[in-house]
Enzyme design. Sequence first.
Site, PDB file in Angstrom:
ATOM      1  N   ASP A  24      -7.252   8.580  -8.319  1.00 27.56           N
ATOM      2  CA  ASP A  24      -7.443   7.205  -8.794  1.00 27.56           C
ATOM      3  C   ASP A  24      -8.854   6.693  -8.485  1.00 27.56           C
ATOM      4  OD1 ASP A  24      -6.616   4.943 -10.084  1.00 27.56           O
ATOM      5  OD2 ASP A  24      -5.741   4.016  -8.300  1.00 27.56           O
ATOM      6  N   GLY A  25      -9.321   5.798  -9.351  1.00 24.16           N
ATOM      7  CA  GLY A  25     -10.597   5.127  -9.093  1.00 24.16           C
ATOM      8  C   GLY A  25     -11.704   5.465 -10.074  1.00 24.16           C
ATOM      9  N   HIS A  41     -14.005   8.734 -16.119  1.00 25.76           N
ATOM     10  CA  HIS A  41     -13.051   9.833 -16.343  1.00 25.76           C
ATOM     11  C   HIS A  41     -13.796  11.163 -16.495  1.00 25.76           C
ATOM     12  CE1 HIS A  41      -9.845   7.011 -16.464  1.00 25.76           C
ATOM     13  NE2 HIS A  41     -10.144   6.490 -17.636  1.00 25.76           N
ATOM     14  N   SER A  69      -0.233   9.218 -16.262  1.00 25.76           N
ATOM     15  CA  SER A  69       1.156   8.864 -15.938  1.00 25.76           C
ATOM     16  C   SER A  69       1.889   8.376 -17.189  1.00 25.76           C
ATOM     17  CB  SER A  69       1.191   7.776 -14.863  1.00 25.76           C
ATOM     18  OG  SER A  69       0.908   6.517 -15.427  1.00 25.76           O
ATOM     19  N   GLU A  71       3.138   5.713 -17.525  1.00 28.19           N
ATOM     20  CA  GLU A  71       2.806   4.289 -17.678  1.00 28.19           C
ATOM     21  C   GLU A  71       1.391   4.090 -18.245  1.00 28.19           C
ATOM     22  OE1 GLU A  71       4.244   5.509 -14.788  1.00 28.19           O
ATOM     23  OE2 GLU A  71       6.200   4.799 -15.489  1.00 28.19           O
ATOM     24  N   TRP A  73       0.152   4.958 -20.932  1.00 23.34           N
ATOM     25  CA  TRP A  73       0.112   4.640 -22.376  1.00 23.34           C
ATOM     26  C   TRP A  73      -0.120   3.145 -22.579  1.00 23.34           C
ATOM     27  CZ3 TRP A  73      -0.172   8.768 -25.418  1.00 23.34           C
ATOM     28  CH2 TRP A  73       0.440   9.955 -25.031  1.00 23.34           C
ATOM     29  N   ARG A  75      -2.420   1.414 -21.434  1.00 17.28           N
ATOM     30  CA  ARG A  75      -3.855   1.089 -21.421  1.00 17.28           C
ATOM     31  C   ARG A  75      -4.368   0.849 -22.847  1.00 17.28           C
ATOM     32  NH1 ARG A  75      -6.779   4.163 -16.474  1.00 17.28           N
ATOM     33  NH2 ARG A  75      -5.209   3.581 -14.946  1.00 17.28           N
ATOM     34  N   LEU A 135      -4.196  30.481  -6.846  1.00 13.14           N
ATOM     35  CA  LEU A 135      -3.778  29.073  -6.777  1.00 13.14           C
ATOM     36  C   LEU A 135      -2.947  28.660  -7.995  1.00 13.14           C
ATOM     37  CD1 LEU A 135      -4.366  26.196  -5.292  1.00 13.14           C
ATOM     38  CD2 LEU A 135      -5.999  25.887  -7.153  1.00 13.14           C
ATOM     39  N   ARG A 198      -0.013   3.236  -2.948  1.00 16.64           N
ATOM     40  CA  ARG A 198       1.263   3.329  -3.673  1.00 16.64           C
ATOM     41  C   ARG A 198       1.403   4.688  -4.347  1.00 16.64           C
ATOM     42  NH1 ARG A 198      -1.396  -1.119  -6.378  1.00 16.64           N
ATOM     43  NH2 ARG A 198      -2.572  -0.349  -8.168  1.00 16.64           N
ATOM     44  N   SER A 200       2.905   5.077  -7.491  1.00 16.45           N
ATOM     45  CA  SER A 200       2.762   4.946  -8.949  1.00 16.45           C
ATOM     46  C   SER A 200       3.604   5.947  -9.746  1.00 16.45           C
ATOM     47  CB  SER A 200       1.279   5.048  -9.364  1.00 16.45           C
ATOM     48  OG  SER A 200       0.525   4.047  -8.743  1.00 16.45           O
TER      49      SER A 200
HETATM   50  C1  IPE Z   1      -1.952   6.583 -11.179  1.00 15.15           C
HETATM   51  O1  IPE Z   1      -3.065   5.767 -11.291  1.00 15.15           O
HETATM   52  C2  IPE Z   1      -1.931   7.589 -12.292  1.00 15.15           C
HETATM   53  C3  IPE Z   1      -2.989   8.584 -12.258  1.00 15.15           C
HETATM   54  C4  IPE Z   1      -3.875   8.778 -11.306  1.00 15.15           C
HETATM   55  C5  IPE Z   1      -3.018   9.457 -13.390  1.00 15.15           C
HETATM   56  P1  IPE Z   1      -2.988   4.330 -11.964  1.00 15.15           P
HETATM   57  O2  IPE Z   1      -4.332   3.737 -11.835  1.00 15.15           O
HETATM   58  O3  IPE Z   1      -2.430   4.423 -13.333  1.00 15.15           O
HETATM   59  O4  IPE Z   1      -1.935   3.587 -11.026  1.00 15.15           O
HETATM   60  P2  IPE Z   1      -1.615   2.049 -10.897  1.00 15.15           P
HETATM   61  O5  IPE Z   1      -1.353   1.534 -12.270  1.00 15.15           O
HETATM   62  O6  IPE Z   1      -2.802   1.387 -10.289  1.00 15.15           O
HETATM   63  O7  IPE Z   1      -0.430   1.978 -10.005  1.00 15.15           O
HETATM   64  C1  IPE Z   2      -7.320   7.278 -12.574  1.00 17.38           C
HETATM   65  O1  IPE Z   2      -8.403   6.399 -12.570  1.00 17.38           O
HETATM   66  C2  IPE Z   2      -7.303   8.131 -13.810  1.00 17.38           C
HETATM   67  C3  IPE Z   2      -6.226   7.806 -14.772  1.00 17.38           C
HETATM   68  C4  IPE Z   2      -5.244   6.985 -14.560  1.00 17.38           C
HETATM   69  C5  IPE Z   2      -6.269   8.491 -16.041  1.00 17.38           C
HETATM   70  P1  IPE Z   2      -8.240   4.933 -13.158  1.00 17.38           P
HETATM   71  O2  IPE Z   2      -8.613   4.951 -14.595  1.00 17.38           O
HETATM   72  O3  IPE Z   2      -6.901   4.394 -12.861  1.00 17.38           O
HETATM   73  O4  IPE Z   2      -9.353   4.163 -12.325  1.00 17.38           O
HETATM   74  P2  IPE Z   2      -9.251   2.677 -11.765  1.00 17.38           P
HETATM   75  O5  IPE Z   2      -8.036   2.620 -10.883  1.00 17.38           O
HETATM   76  O6  IPE Z   2      -9.139   1.771 -12.939  1.00 17.38           O
HETATM   77  O7  IPE Z   2     -10.527   2.508 -11.011  1.00 17.38           O
HETATM   78 MG    MG Z   3      -6.157   3.278 -11.306  1.00 19.18          MG
END
Ligand code: IPE
Ligand code: IPE
Ligand code: MG
Length: 263
Positions: A24-25, A41, A69, A71, A73, A75, A135, A198, A200
């Site tokens: 994440d991030g 990304h 995830s 969820e 979709w 976005r 791996l 979390r 998620s």
């Molecule tokens: C979790 O990250 C899913 C992935 C890393 C692919 P999200 O950024 O979608 O999670 P939430 O929405 O903050 O919980």
């Molecule tokens: C995680 O990074 C990658 C995916 C969910 C595809 P994010 O896109 O959720 O990055 P933040 O949380 O918005 O920074």
């Molecule tokens: Mg995120």
Amino acid sequence: MTLPEAQQLAVKDAMPKHVAIIMDGNGRWAQQRGKLRMFGHQAGVKSVRRAVSFATQLGVKSLTLFAFSSENWRRPEEEVSSLMNLFLTVLQREVKKLKNNNVQLRIIGDTSRFSEKLQKRIAIAQNETATNDGLVLNIAANYGGRWDIVNASKQLAEQVKKGHLDAQDISEEHISALMDSDTVGDVDLLIRTGGDHRISNFLLWQTAYAELYFSDVLWPDFDEDAFGEAIAAFVSRERRFGCTGEQVQALLIDNQKNEDHFA
Ligand code: IPE
Ligand code: IPE
Ligand code: MG
């Protein structure tokens, strides 16, 4: 001690066998640089490569990465379609390297929602790396922990309906074996980057006894040092699986004695 054999082994192992990461991030990393989220990304892919190589060096058996995830979709359409394109490109570009590095690639999740083209690419990538025995790299795409449990439940219900299984005989092993992530197995160490604490809807069933590690580092910056810190934290923890600390220590001393005996 009456711990199941798998957990006795997990207590004994200093290193995690199965590491799962919520990557994440990416979006915030890009925004901090005044760029579009997609830029994050793309930078995240480099981090994936680095993590795969580091996990291989460490002798980790499987690495499961949360890429998209069920969820996600929700976005903006533009981000979703760019992510699908990125997924397609990366699969095409990286498969040879994975093959040469003895990495076995598996995609977990409901791939039926992806385009035909992407589904074909996934099948090719999995086939081409199927005989690799290094791996195991699981990429969770359109994956949801609840979806996985629901999916297994549907199959169990079918088995009961057909008279192949008595409802009273349903066990944890039955459920594990029917989950899409069955081959993934129990997670030893679950890492989440990006500062949030979390799950998620990631591997809900398989993280029942995972050690959780949260890092503030944004995924594109998650390098060997950050990964190493997570591993060091894992190594320093005592996994008890419901037992007392004294029981775990006794088991470790027993194991040590046996090892000394056979040395
Ligand atoms: C979790 O990250 C899913 C992935 C890393 C692919 P999200 O950024 O979608 O999670 P939430 O929405 O903050 O919980
Ligand atoms: C995680 O990074 C990658 C995916 C969910 C595809 P994010 O896109 O959720 O990055 P933040 O949380 O918005 O920074
Ligand atoms: Mg995120």
